[in-house]
Structure formats: C-alpha cells, structure tokens
Enzyme design. Structure first.
Site, PDB file in Angstrom:
ATOM      1  N   LYS A 198       0.868  -1.185   0.000  1.00  0.00           N
ATOM      2  CA  LYS A 198       0.000   0.000   0.000  1.00  0.00           C
ATOM      3  C   LYS A 198       0.893   1.220   0.000  1.00  0.00           C
ATOM      4  O   LYS A 198       1.759   1.351   0.873  1.00  0.00           O
ATOM      5  CB  LYS A 198      -0.854  -0.051   1.262  1.00  0.00           C
ATOM      6  CG  LYS A 198      -1.718   1.146   1.518  1.00  0.00           C
ATOM      7  CD  LYS A 198      -2.543   0.914   2.774  1.00  0.00           C
ATOM      8  CE  LYS A 198      -3.644   1.928   2.871  1.00  0.00           C
ATOM      9  NZ  LYS A 198      -3.641   2.690   4.081  1.00  0.00           N
TER      10      LYS A 198
HETATM   11  P1  FBP Z   1      -6.645   7.349   4.587  1.00  0.00           P
HETATM   12  O1  FBP Z   1      -7.364   6.822   3.385  1.00  0.00           O
HETATM   13  O2  FBP Z   1      -7.589   8.064   5.512  1.00  0.00           O
HETATM   14  O3  FBP Z   1      -5.445   8.175   4.178  1.00  0.00           O
HETATM   15  O4  FBP Z   1      -6.127   6.096   5.403  1.00  0.00           O
HETATM   16  C1  FBP Z   1      -5.061   5.280   4.955  1.00  0.00           C
HETATM   17  C2  FBP Z   1      -4.076   5.076   6.081  1.00  0.00           C
HETATM   18  O5  FBP Z   1      -2.984   4.272   5.701  1.00  0.00           O
HETATM   19  C3  FBP Z   1      -4.690   4.491   7.337  1.00  0.00           C
HETATM   20  O6  FBP Z   1      -4.653   3.099   7.363  1.00  0.00           O
HETATM   21  C4  FBP Z   1      -3.861   5.118   8.403  1.00  0.00           C
HETATM   22  O7  FBP Z   1      -4.578   5.352   9.573  1.00  0.00           O
HETATM   23  C5  FBP Z   1      -3.461   6.426   7.827  1.00  0.00           C
HETATM   24  O8  FBP Z   1      -3.540   6.332   6.441  1.00  0.00           O
HETATM   25  C6  FBP Z   1      -2.054   6.804   8.241  1.00  0.00           C
HETATM   26  O9  FBP Z   1      -1.660   7.924   7.522  1.00  0.00           O
HETATM   27  P2  FBP Z   1      -0.384   8.753   7.916  1.00  0.00           P
HETATM   28  O10 FBP Z   1       0.569   7.845   8.641  1.00  0.00           O
HETATM   29  O11 FBP Z   1       0.169   9.257   6.623  1.00  0.00           O
HETATM   30  O12 FBP Z   1      -0.861   9.857   8.784  1.00  0.00           O
END
Ligand code: FBP
Length: 278
Positions: A194
């Site tokens: 991802k």
């Molecule tokens: P979003 O679609 O809200 O960006 O979520 C994806 C994700 O990977 C979540 O699993 C996780 O909580 C968040 O983004 C972490 O994002 P970051 O570490 O960039 O703040």
C-alpha cells in the site's frame, strides 16, 4: 503458499480495503468532520457495501467487529461478512520519538486464531532511524503469515530522517521514494503493498515497473471531491495498480454509499470516473 488472488480480500485480482485505524494513528480528530464515524458500528455497517473486500482494524476494534457480527448473527438480521484484515502494528500521534516507529500490538497467531483474520497488515517506515527494528518485526510477521497461509499487506510509508535529510528526495510523496517503498514490498515478501499516491499516473506506472507484479493499492489520503478522488483511483488502476485502501474519503462522508458504488465500478469493472459517477 496461497496466491493472494485466491484470498477473499481480492476480487478479480483487485481490492478495496476500508481502513479504520485512524483512532490509533491520528486520534478522534479524524472523526470530527463526521461525528458518527467515531462509532465503530457505523463504519462496520459501511464496510458491508459490496465494493469493500476487507476492513482493516486494529486488534481492539477487530474484537469489537467480531462481537458485532455475532450479535447480528443471533438476531438473524441479514448482514454481509466483509473479511477482516488485522493491522498488527500502529502508533499514536501523541508519542514523542526521535524518529518514526510503529510498535506491534498483535501477533499473527492471535489475529488468525482468535480473531479469524483473513489477512494481516503491517506499517513499515523505511528511512526512519528505527527501520532495522521494523524490518526484524516484519520478518517475523511475514514468516508467521506464511505458516497460517494468510496474505500480508505492507503499508509501505518511507519517512523519517533518512528521507528528510537526503537532498535527493522531496519528501514522502517524492515518486522515487514511493517507488522505493513499493519495491520493498516485493523484497520483503509482502503479498500486497500500500503506497501513498505520488500525484501523477506516470509516477504510479514507474512504481509498477519495479514491483515484479506484486499487488499494489493506493492509500486514500485526506478527503477530496468525488470527482478528484475517483480520478486518482482510476489513474492508479490504469497504471497497473490493484485498487485502494481508504479511510477518510469514505467515513468522513455523510453517505459514502454513492462513492462506494462508483469506486466499485472503477476498481472492479474498469469504468471511467465519468461513467462511474453516472
Ligand atoms: P486514509 O485513506 O484516511 O489516508 O487512510 C489510509 C491510512 O494508511 C490508514 O490506514 C492510516 O490510519 C493512515 O492512512 C495513516 O496515515 P499517515 O501515517 O500518513 O498519517
């Protein structure tokens, strides 16, 4: 080893993972735009949309999800059975650290045996001072996932001093950095990686050239309009990606069903964003 295409978290090779670990990663602030999203039951309901191939939860919410499903089962209310992906590590925004680190809260054994996880997930901050520790933890996760025959999804988010202090890189979303993170998914033995969306379709195409066919999904990011979001997802699919793992762009909407309908068409039927919105 089972092919991830045979896993219920993919459909026709693609995935839409609803991520709901934000209470850990960002805290309640992410629920403020849509207060009902603070209630996990609301998001569990949303996850039953046919577009969603897995819900990604931290251990505590995963336990709650299973209880919620049981209750529904007893009441003989018809409900979907969206596969569970247990996120094994996570960190809060409250911690003060010298660099990024995401500690592990759950073992693969607990996720599979106690929670019935159909997949597991792990966040890796390559480039952090703590990269070595996370590699070691991921090695254990990956090998245990093989023993249990569940796919492992790597949230590959290169960040930290190694990125910030390298003059060749322009931050976490630099296409070179994102592509490097994707490549690590292949090198470290993930079944799906991802990645943050680097901003352009061509950048995702380059990323795909480096992953040897490994499944890739785009990370949702902050909330944007239906049109812009669908365009980013569609560009990812056109560039060879396998879908999406998304949180805020879904649960921060009053009614996410319409967007989920459109995402289903884009991800699983290769519709254009314009056609998907009709
Ligand atoms: P979003 O679609 O809200 O960006 O979520 C994806 C994700 O990977 C979540 O699993 C996780 O909580 C968040 O983004 C972490 O994002 P970051 O570490 O960039 O703040």
């Amino acid at each position: 080893m089972k092919d991830i295409s045979d896993s219920p978290i993919t459909r026709n090779g693609n995935s839409l993972i609803l991520a709901y670990d934000h209470g850990t990663e960002h805290g309640p602030v992410d629920f403020q735009p849509m207060p009902k999203s603070a209630d996990p039951k609301h998001v569990f309901e949303v996850a039953q949309h046919s577009a969603v191939t897995a819900i990604a939860l931290q251990k505590g919410n995963a336990e709650y999800y299973r209880q919620w499903q049981k209750k529904y089962d007893e009441d003989v209310i018809e409900y979907g059975d969206t596969p569970l992906l247990v996120k094994l590590n996570g960190n809060s925004n409250l911690a003060k650290r010298d660099d990024y680190y995401s500690p592990k809260q759950c073992t693969v054994k607990y996720a599979v045996e106690e929670l019935g996880a159909e997949a597991v997930g792990y966040t890796m901050y390559a480039g952090s001072l703590h990269e070595d520790e996370m590699w070691k933890e991921f090695r254990e996760v990956q090998e245990q996932a093989r023993e249990y025959d569940v796919p492992v999804v790597l949230w590959s988010y290169p960040r930290g001093k190694g990125i910030e202090e390298n003059p060749d890189y322009r931050g976490q979303k630099d296409p070179e950095v994102v592509a490097y993170g994707a490549r690590l998914g292949l090198e470290l033995g993930a079944d799906m990686v991802k990645c943050k969306y680097p901003g352009e379709k061509e950048d995702w195409q380059k990323l795909e050239e480096n992953v040897g066919g490994l499944k890739t999904v785009m990370s949702g990011g902050s909330k944007r309009s239906d049109k812009t979001f669908l365009r980013d997802v569609s560009d990812t699919i056109d560039a060879g990606g396998n879908g999406l793992a998304v949180g805020r762009n879904i649960f921060q909407r009053e009614d996410p069903n319409e967007l989920l309908d459109s995402l289903e068409k884009v991800i699983f039927e290769q519709a254009s964003p314009e056609d998907a919105l009709k």
